[in-house]
Design a protein around this motif. Structure first.
Motif, PDB file in Angstrom:
ATOM      1  N   PHE A   1       3.282  -5.304   3.478  1.00  0.00           N
ATOM      2  CA  PHE A   1       3.527  -4.721   2.164  1.00  0.00           C
ATOM      3  C   PHE A   1       5.008  -4.417   1.981  1.00  0.00           C
ATOM      4  N   ALA A   2       5.527  -4.794   0.815  1.00  0.00           N
ATOM      5  CA  ALA A   2       6.873  -4.422   0.397  1.00  0.00           C
ATOM      6  C   ALA A   2       6.714  -3.396  -0.721  1.00  0.00           C
ATOM      7  N   PHE A   3       7.698  -2.510  -0.856  1.00  0.00           N
ATOM      8  CA  PHE A   3       7.614  -1.413  -1.808  1.00  0.00           C
ATOM      9  C   PHE A   3       8.890  -1.308  -2.627  1.00  0.00           C
ATOM     10  N   SER A   4       8.723  -0.894  -3.876  1.00  0.00           N
ATOM     11  CA  SER A   4       9.847  -0.564  -4.746  1.00  0.00           C
ATOM     12  C   SER A   4       9.569   0.790  -5.360  1.00  0.00           C
ATOM     13  N   SER A   5      10.424   1.782  -5.075  1.00  0.00           N
ATOM     14  CA  SER A   5      10.263   3.082  -5.733  1.00  0.00           C
ATOM     15  C   SER A   5      11.022   3.028  -7.050  1.00  0.00           C
ATOM     16  N   ASN A   6      10.353   3.452  -8.109  1.00  0.00           N
ATOM     17  CA  ASN A   6      10.880   3.292  -9.464  1.00  0.00           C
ATOM     18  C   ASN A   6      10.987   4.638 -10.164  1.00  0.00           C
ATOM     19  N   GLY A   7      12.163   4.915 -10.698  1.00  0.00           N
ATOM     20  CA  GLY A   7      12.424   6.191 -11.347  1.00  0.00           C
ATOM     21  C   GLY A   7      11.539   6.483 -12.541  1.00  0.00           C
ATOM     22  N   GLU A   8      10.965   5.443 -13.146  1.00  0.00           N
ATOM     23  CA  GLU A   8      10.082   5.655 -14.293  1.00  0.00           C
ATOM     24  C   GLU A   8       8.809   6.396 -13.901  1.00  0.00           C
ATOM     25  N   GLY A   9       8.539   6.457 -12.590  1.00  0.00           N
ATOM     26  CA  GLY A   9       7.340   7.148 -12.123  1.00  0.00           C
ATOM     27  C   GLY A   9       6.285   6.211 -11.580  1.00  0.00           C
ATOM     28  N   THR A  10       6.714   5.148 -10.911  1.00  0.00           N
ATOM     29  CA  THR A  10       5.773   4.242 -10.249  1.00  0.00           C
ATOM     30  C   THR A  10       6.324   3.817  -8.898  1.00  0.00           C
ATOM     31  N   LEU A  11       5.426   3.394  -8.037  1.00  0.00           N
ATOM     32  CA  LEU A  11       5.766   2.770  -6.772  1.00  0.00           C
ATOM     33  C   LEU A  11       5.098   1.403  -6.795  1.00  0.00           C
ATOM     34  N   THR A  12       5.892   0.338  -6.901  1.00  0.00           N
ATOM     35  CA  THR A  12       5.338  -1.009  -6.940  1.00  0.00           C
ATOM     36  C   THR A  12       5.050  -1.463  -5.516  1.00  0.00           C
ATOM     37  N   VAL A  13       3.829  -1.941  -5.296  1.00  0.00           N
ATOM     38  CA  VAL A  13       3.391  -2.426  -3.987  1.00  0.00           C
ATOM     39  C   VAL A  13       3.183  -3.933  -4.089  1.00  0.00           C
ATOM     40  N   VAL A  14       3.876  -4.663  -3.205  1.00  0.00           N
ATOM     41  CA  VAL A  14       3.810  -6.129  -3.174  1.00  0.00           C
ATOM     42  C   VAL A  14       3.278  -6.548  -1.814  1.00  0.00           C
ATOM     43  N   HIS A  15       2.378  -7.527  -1.795  1.00  0.00           N
ATOM     44  CA  HIS A  15       1.869  -8.028  -0.511  1.00  0.00           C
ATOM     45  C   HIS A  15       2.439  -9.412  -0.229  1.00  0.00           C
ATOM     46  N   GLU A  16       2.852  -9.608   1.022  1.00  0.00           N
ATOM     47  CA  GLU A  16       3.310 -10.920   1.484  1.00  0.00           C
ATOM     48  C   GLU A  16       2.073 -11.675   1.960  1.00  0.00           C
ATOM     49  N   ASP A  17       1.521 -12.524   1.086  1.00  0.00           N
ATOM     50  CA  ASP A  17       0.307 -13.279   1.406  1.00  0.00           C
ATOM     51  C   ASP A  17       0.593 -14.353   2.458  1.00  0.00           C
ATOM     52  N   SER A  18       1.752 -14.949   2.374  1.00  0.00           N
ATOM     53  CA  SER A  18       2.251 -15.930   3.341  1.00  0.00           C
ATOM     54  C   SER A  18       3.771 -15.889   3.213  1.00  0.00           C
ATOM     55  N   PRO A  19       4.507 -16.566   4.096  1.00  0.00           N
ATOM     56  CA  PRO A  19       5.979 -16.501   3.998  1.00  0.00           C
ATOM     57  C   PRO A  19       6.557 -16.999   2.671  1.00  0.00           C
ATOM     58  N   ASP A  20       5.757 -17.710   1.864  1.00  0.00           N
ATOM     59  CA  ASP A  20       6.277 -18.185   0.575  1.00  0.00           C
ATOM     60  C   ASP A  20       5.404 -17.791  -0.615  1.00  0.00           C
ATOM     61  N   LYS A  21       4.475 -16.851  -0.406  1.00  0.00           N
ATOM     62  CA  LYS A  21       3.615 -16.384  -1.501  1.00  0.00           C
ATOM     63  C   LYS A  21       3.521 -14.858  -1.470  1.00  0.00           C
ATOM     64  N   PHE A  22       3.815 -14.234  -2.613  1.00  0.00           N
ATOM     65  CA  PHE A  22       3.862 -12.785  -2.727  1.00  0.00           C
ATOM     66  C   PHE A  22       3.112 -12.359  -3.984  1.00  0.00           C
ATOM     67  N   THR A  23       2.399 -11.237  -3.896  1.00  0.00           N
ATOM     68  CA  THR A  23       1.569 -10.768  -4.997  1.00  0.00           C
ATOM     69  C   THR A  23       1.807  -9.285  -5.246  1.00  0.00           C
ATOM     70  N   VAL A  24       1.972  -8.908  -6.524  1.00  0.00           N
ATOM     71  CA  VAL A  24       2.010  -7.491  -6.875  1.00  0.00           C
ATOM     72  C   VAL A  24       0.582  -6.980  -6.766  1.00  0.00           C
TER      73      VAL A  24
END
Length: 121
Positions: free
Chosen positions: A74-97
């Protein structure tokens, strides 16, 4: 960007376009992927070996930090608007929010705790 510390020279540069104004960076060392969170509400996933953009993903506004958990992918982005975006690395070349987790505005700051709790705040 790759830098040669012996020659004191830049070896490779790679713009994160269309993502602009990066404000946080995390890395998957196993797959040499960089996660650059940017001011135009995009996360650029960049191949650290050659500087090429693998993909861009939507994130929230006001991002200020990125994180990556090698064990979960999981990759994460903390966002000042009031969200934490969570992204999954499905494979080395495929990523999903996976989710935009609501947090208190201007208080979304990603920090990890020591294992095994896997807590973020």
């Amino acid at each position: 960007m790759q830098f040669d510390p012996v020659k004191l020279a830049v070896k490779i540069t790679g713009p994160s376009r269309p993502a602009k104004k990066p404000s946080g960076l995390a890395m998957d060392r196993k797959h040499t992927a960089l996660f650059a969170v940017c001011g135009n509400k995009l996360m650029a996933v960049v191949n650290a070996d050659n500087g090429k953009v693998i993909t861009t993903l939507p994130i929230g506004a006001g991002t200020d930090a990125a994180g990556f958990d090698l064990e979960t992918g999981f990759a994460f982005s903390s966002n000042g608007e009031g969200t934490l975006t969570v992204v999954h690395e499905d494979s080395p070349d495929k990523f999903t929010v996976v989710e935009n987790v609501p947090t208190q505005a201007r208080h979304a700051r990603w920090r990890s705790t020591p294992r095994p709790t896997r807590s973020s705040w």
